[in-house]
Design an enzyme around this catalytic site. Structure first.
Site, PDB file in Angstrom:
ATOM      1  N   ASN A  99      -8.894  -6.405  -0.158  1.00 41.05           N
ATOM      2  CA  ASN A  99      -9.075  -7.788   0.266  1.00 41.05           C
ATOM      3  C   ASN A  99      -9.261  -8.665  -0.975  1.00 41.05           C
ATOM      4  O   ASN A  99      -9.861  -8.260  -1.967  1.00 41.05           O
ATOM      5  CB  ASN A  99     -10.234  -7.933   1.254  1.00 41.05           C
ATOM      6  CG  ASN A  99     -11.562  -7.437   0.742  1.00 41.05           C
ATOM      7  OD1 ASN A  99     -11.645  -6.397   0.097  1.00 41.05           O
ATOM      8  ND2 ASN A  99     -12.621  -8.161   1.054  1.00 41.05           N
ATOM      9  N   GLU A 155      -5.492  -4.770   4.563  1.00 37.96           N
ATOM     10  CA  GLU A 155      -4.396  -4.218   5.351  1.00 37.96           C
ATOM     11  C   GLU A 155      -3.108  -5.005   5.128  1.00 37.96           C
ATOM     12  O   GLU A 155      -2.042  -4.438   4.897  1.00 37.96           O
ATOM     13  CB  GLU A 155      -4.740  -4.226   6.844  1.00 37.96           C
ATOM     14  CG  GLU A 155      -5.959  -3.386   7.188  1.00 37.96           C
ATOM     15  CD  GLU A 155      -7.268  -4.176   7.187  1.00 37.96           C
ATOM     16  OE1 GLU A 155      -7.516  -4.960   6.232  1.00 37.96           O
ATOM     17  OE2 GLU A 155      -8.044  -4.012   8.130  1.00 37.96           O
ATOM     18  N   CYS A 208      -8.735  -6.496  11.486  1.00 35.49           N
ATOM     19  CA  CYS A 208      -9.028  -7.728  12.217  1.00 35.49           C
ATOM     20  C   CYS A 208      -7.807  -8.124  13.063  1.00 35.49           C
ATOM     21  O   CYS A 208      -6.733  -7.531  12.955  1.00 35.49           O
ATOM     22  CB  CYS A 208      -9.387  -8.858  11.250  1.00 35.49           C
ATOM     23  SG  CYS A 208      -7.981  -9.515  10.325  1.00 35.49           S
ATOM     24  N   CYS A 236      -6.588  -9.984   3.770  1.00 35.05           N
ATOM     25  CA  CYS A 236      -7.244  -8.716   4.062  1.00 35.05           C
ATOM     26  C   CYS A 236      -6.512  -7.573   3.353  1.00 35.05           C
ATOM     27  O   CYS A 236      -5.330  -7.684   3.018  1.00 35.05           O
ATOM     28  CB  CYS A 236      -7.241  -8.454   5.565  1.00 35.05           C
ATOM     29  SG  CYS A 236      -8.177  -9.640   6.529  1.00 35.05           S
ATOM     30  N   GLU A 249     -10.407 -12.599  -1.676  1.00 36.58           N
ATOM     31  CA  GLU A 249     -10.952 -13.815  -1.086  1.00 36.58           C
ATOM     32  C   GLU A 249     -10.634 -15.029  -1.931  1.00 36.58           C
ATOM     33  O   GLU A 249     -10.222 -14.924  -3.094  1.00 36.58           O
ATOM     34  CB  GLU A 249     -12.471 -13.679  -0.917  1.00 36.58           C
ATOM     35  CG  GLU A 249     -12.839 -12.585   0.043  1.00 36.58           C
ATOM     36  CD  GLU A 249     -14.336 -12.404   0.213  1.00 36.58           C
ATOM     37  OE1 GLU A 249     -14.719 -11.681   1.139  1.00 36.58           O
ATOM     38  OE2 GLU A 249     -15.123 -12.976  -0.579  1.00 36.58           O
ATOM     39  N   CYS A 299      -4.659  -9.007  11.082  1.00 40.92           N
ATOM     40  CA  CYS A 299      -3.982  -7.813  10.573  1.00 40.92           C
ATOM     41  C   CYS A 299      -3.285  -7.053  11.691  1.00 40.92           C
ATOM     42  O   CYS A 299      -2.172  -6.553  11.512  1.00 40.92           O
ATOM     43  CB  CYS A 299      -4.975  -6.915   9.845  1.00 40.92           C
ATOM     44  SG  CYS A 299      -5.508  -7.606   8.265  1.00 40.92           S
TER      45      CYS A 299
END
Length: 138
Positions: free
Chosen positions: A49, A62, A94, A60, A51, A97
């Site tokens: 991830n 993934e 999430c 993310c 940010e 994703c």
């Protein structure tokens, strides 16, 4: 840790675990790593991830792993996905994703969820995304 995992899955877990360490997560302090294997290809793609102060620009692990694979080999069907975070109870992808995964999936695709101790759970994609947002006639 789950018993009798294929050595390729264990190797991919290790790549996801290592990618997790490269996470740039100064806001959430929640490091996540992921690894994806596409059908018919030996290479495992991984991501973490990343940010951003503008939260919408955050990515993310993934999606980072999936898009790395797409950049290298084009759109392919996924064989499996691994997600690793430092939580006693492993975390699933999430909703954003899961939507991305639904573009590259087989409903029977396993998603392995791990923590720092190893892979703890496995779900089929259809179990955590039973009604994907992709069944449309174009």
């Amino acid at each position: 840790m789950l018993e009798k995992l294929h050595p390729d899955v264990v190797d991919a877990y290790e790549k996801a675990l290592k990618a997790r360490e490269n996470s740039y997560s100064p806001y959430s302090h929640f490091k996540v790593g992921a690894a994806v294997k596409f059908k018919g290809f030996e290479q495992v793609f991984y991501g973490c991830n990343v940010e951003n102060a503008s939260y919408g620009a955050t990515i993310c692990a993934e999606r980072n792993a999936i898009w790395s694979g797409v950049a290298a080999i084009g759109k392919q069907d996924m064989e499996y996905l691994i997600v690793v975070a430092d939580q006693e109870e492993p975390v699933p992808p999430c909703a954003l994703c899961l939507q991305v995964i639904s573009e590259f999936y087989d409903a029977e695709m396993p998603i392995y969820l791990g923590n720092l101790k190893g892979i703890q759970k496995v779900y089929l994609l259809k179990e955590i995304l039973p009604v994907p947002f992709n069944n449309f006639v174009a």
